[in-house]
Design an enzyme around this catalytic site. Structure first.
Site, PDB file in Angstrom:
ATOM      1  N   GLU A   1       0.973  -1.307  -0.049  1.00 59.55           N
ATOM      2  CA  GLU A   1      -0.043  -0.093   0.200  1.00 59.55           C
ATOM      3  C   GLU A   1       1.003   1.075  -0.131  1.00 59.55           C
ATOM      4  O   GLU A   1       1.612   1.583   0.926  1.00 59.55           O
ATOM      5  CB  GLU A   1      -0.925   0.005   1.319  1.00 59.55           C
ATOM      6  CG  GLU A   1      -2.081   0.966   1.316  1.00 59.55           C
ATOM      7  CD  GLU A   1      -1.504   2.262   1.922  1.00 59.55           C
ATOM      8  OE1 GLU A   1      -0.956   3.247   1.387  1.00 59.55           O
ATOM      9  OE2 GLU A   1      -1.719   2.164   3.311  1.00 59.55           O
TER      10      GLU A   1
ATOM     11  N   CYS B   1      -2.368   8.383   3.654  1.00 58.27           N
ATOM     12  CA  CYS B   1      -2.316   7.854   2.544  1.00 58.27           C
ATOM     13  C   CYS B   1      -3.566   8.011   1.773  1.00 58.27           C
ATOM     14  O   CYS B   1      -3.536   8.117   0.229  1.00 58.27           O
ATOM     15  CB  CYS B   1      -1.767   6.331   2.413  1.00 58.27           C
ATOM     16  SG  CYS B   1      -3.000   5.324   3.407  1.00 58.27           S
TER      17      CYS B   1
END
Length: 678
Positions: free
Chosen positions: A258, A297
């Protein structure tokens, strides 16, 4: 107060930082805060401890045992939230930011605990998908099953969420039955260490289930094999370096990443300045720019609005950003704290300069801003920066450079197709949001952009009160994305658990497959129940035991009575000629629900007993019509058992309704709650 000595927990022992340690500075004052790391690591011993102690300990537990463990860990951490909040202030996080991290991690444990109890069996093998019939006669069948990998999960986490980032990976791994070695980012690892101390100290984890490396990993990745998993969160550059390792490639080590994501938020073309959706977008953008000082993020990096609304949206966002108080995160008045480190501050300023080269700055002077209760030069503080890119088609940096802080760029689009193209120029994102009240707009943009995004969050006046926010990944759904976002699925309910399990196609006879899966399947043995099954407790019932009851003849009077009593006078039950004209019926037929009622009447034991409640049925199929004069029988088989509480468990029964020729006319799965043996 001396420096914090951040320990590692390896091989069942807490090891202090030593001569190989790196310094950690306070994000607020810039002063030395802690030391973390070891000069040498026994990486072979760490892996052996996980494989030989942690793995067997976890695999000895059922899925439900592990789910109960996750819930207990969540409750234990809930008792220590305040100390984690306070420690998080040293990383630049406000109390509100710390709650996102700590409470979010605890909530993730709770969700996986709940899903484990509801969606996984009370056993050790997970059945995936439906049974496959591999032969004409049904004596050879196939079933996909999942079992825990026999290695270790190595979790390399980012600095921005020292608690949530760890727990969102740990929850599915532990639920799957796989031990983990956790490696937090050094800048915030002192918060992770405190969380792990509470988990280990609880005594809830099997020995070796969780180990902690505070510092470098040494040669750990070079010792992994095909039974191991690497889970990574961080930059695309670091992910590329790690996943390109020759050793990982040669050994087919699973790698779940990720990474970077230039997430976009789109204001629909249906929105005007007076629409509720206008204010929703402004609030979403300001929250995502300032929560965790933009170090998420999933934060909004690009804001796409209709050309006519560039000015109003820019003014509204800038006005709200102007009210944000930057300061010491321990102060109650602070709305935005510091970045996690001086290095992070330098990186954000450099990336913002690259974006500014092709944009107008609307707010956020990088050299002039006020900080409450701290020195802006010594601490890792920056002001929220909003840019405007008037020609996003010509822009390059705005679609390629992620300033991982309170930085976002506003840009116009001409029409919905143009908006979709701009969204996709991010080359793969974790999340995008669309603020619209028009379902047609939502559908069109999903068709254009879904392939480039792991999650699309649509919000408007109808959902705003309960919507969780653009930047809030939920453990129920995928957290990951294609392309530059890494191509992984860190979360996603039971999908996340499957990263730590091997899917295997098992083939054999129905009896073999039934024994392996703990679920009765068609064609497997059906021994006669020694007593009426409704008189037998949960513990006494055996998978496959069966009762047969009947027959009962269905009469025309039964059909007409049921029709008038229920009001279901559909022509197939009441009009002979009309029914005959229907290609499915030979004439008037019995109601399907009449057959279910008659079946229940045949197999139910009316006296009080261990069956506490009928909670529903699944998979109902009507396979052959029943005409007046036909006689039906029922076959009731114990299909699966699952313990639910301390008092009762769920029994799932396969029910087959047959006619006088032994042909199936209906089948379904019945659910009951049965008491345990007293």
């Amino acid at each position: 107060m001396g420096l914090i000595n951040v320990h590692s927990y390896l091989g069942g022992r807490w090891l202090p930082a030593d001569e190989g340690a790196r310094p950690i500075a306070s994000a607020v004052t810039g002063e030395p805060l802690a030391m973390a790391g070891q000069a040498t690591l026994d990486t072979a011993g760490m892996i052996a401890h996980a494989r030989n102690k942690g793995g067997p300990g976890l695999r000895a537990m059922s899925f439900h045992d592990r789910a109960r463990m996750l819930k207990a860990l969540a409750l234990e951490l809930s008792n220590h939230k305040d100390e984690l909040y306070a420690l998080s202030h040293t990383t630049g996080a406000t109390t509100a930011d710390a709650k996102i991290d700590v409470d979010g991690g605890i909530a993730t444990l709770m969700v996986y605990a709940s899903k484990g109890r509801r969606e996984l069996p009370d056993g050790h093998i997970l059945v995936e998908g439906d049974l496959e019939m591999l032969s004409r006669g049904g004596s050879f069948v196939g079933q996909h099953v999942a079992t825990p990998l026999r290695g270790v999960a190595v979790h390399i986490n980012a600095f921005n969420f020292p608690v949530w980032g760890m727990l969102e990976k740990l929850a599915p791994a532990l639920l799957a039955g796989m031990p983990a070695i956790v490696k937090p980012a050094t800048a915030t690892c002192h918060v992770t260490e405190q969380c792990v101390r509470r988990m280990i100290g609880s005594g809830l984890l099997p020995e070796g289930a969780v180990q902690l490396v505070s510092g470098g990993l040494g040669d750990l990745l070079d010792r992994l094999d095909y039974q191991d998993v690497v889970g990574f969160t961080g930059s695309a550059q670091t992910a590329l370096m790690l996943r390109s390792s020759r050793h990982l490639l040669e050994n087919s080590v699973r790698f779940v990443a990720e990474q970077d994501s230039l997430n976009a938020s789109v204001l629909g073309p249906d929105v005007t300045q007076d629409s509720p959706e206008f204010e929703i977008l402004v609030k979403e953008v300001v929250r995502e720019m300032t929560a965790k000082a933009g170090q998420k993020c999933t934060a909004i990096r690009r804001i796409l609005v209709p050309e006519a609304l560039m000015g109003p949206v820019g003014d509204a966002i800038a006005a709200k950003l102007g009210t944000i108080r930057i300061g010491d995160p321990a102060l109650e008045t602070t709305r935005m704290g510091a970045l996690a480190s001086a290095a992070q501050k330098s990186d954000v300023r450099e990336k913002a300069t690259r974006i500014a080269a092709e944009c107008r700055r609307l707010t956020g002077d990088p050299d002039r801003y006020e900080v409450d209760g701290a020195d802006p030069e010594r601490g890792a503080f920056v002001a929220p920066m909003l840019f405007a890119c008037d020609d996003p088609d010509a822009g390059d940096a705005v679609h390629a450079v992620e300033a991982f802080g309170p930085v976002a760029t506003l840009m116009p689009y001409r029409d919905l197709a143009h908006a979709g193209r701009l969204m996709n120029r991010g080359k793969g994102s974790l999340v995008a949001s669309l603020i619209t009240h028009d379902p047609a707009v939502a559908r069109a943009l999903i068709l254009d952009a879904a392939a480039s995004h792991g999650r699309i969050y649509v919000n408007n006046r109808d959902s705003a009160r309960e919507a969780t926010g653009h930047g809030s990944p939920l453990p129920h759904m995928i957290h990951g994305g294609p392309g530059r976002a890494g191509g992984g699925e860190e979360l996603g309910g039971i999908r996340g658990v499957m990263h730590y399990m091997q899917l295997t196609a098992v083939q054999g006879s129905p009896d073999i497959i039934s024994a392996i899966t703990g679920t009765w399947i068609k064609g497997a043995a059906q021994p006669k129940s020694p007593a009426h099954p409704f008189t037998r407790t949960f513990d006494e019932l055996a998978i496959g035991e069966t009762i047969e009851a009947g027959p009962r003849t269905v009469t025309l009077e039964d059909i007409e009575h049921f029709a008038h009593f229920t009001g279901d006078t559909f022509y197939a039950h009441m009009d002979e000629e009309a029914a005959k004209a229907n290609p499915f019926f030979p004439g008037r037929v019995a109601h399907g629900y009449l057959l279910l009622s008659f079946a229940a009447g045949l197999f139910v034991e009316p006296s009080p007993g261990p069956v506490l409640a009928n909670t529903g049925l699944d998979g109902l199929k009507f396979m052959k019509p029943v005409s007046p004069g036909d006689a039906i029988s029922v076959r009731l088989t114990v299909k699966r058992k699952t313990r639910r509480t301390d008092e009762y468990g769920e029994v799932r029964w396969h029910v087959a309704v047959l006619n006088q020729d032994g042909e199936d006319v209906a089948e379904y799965e019945l659910h009951t709650m049965n008491a345990y043996r007293a």
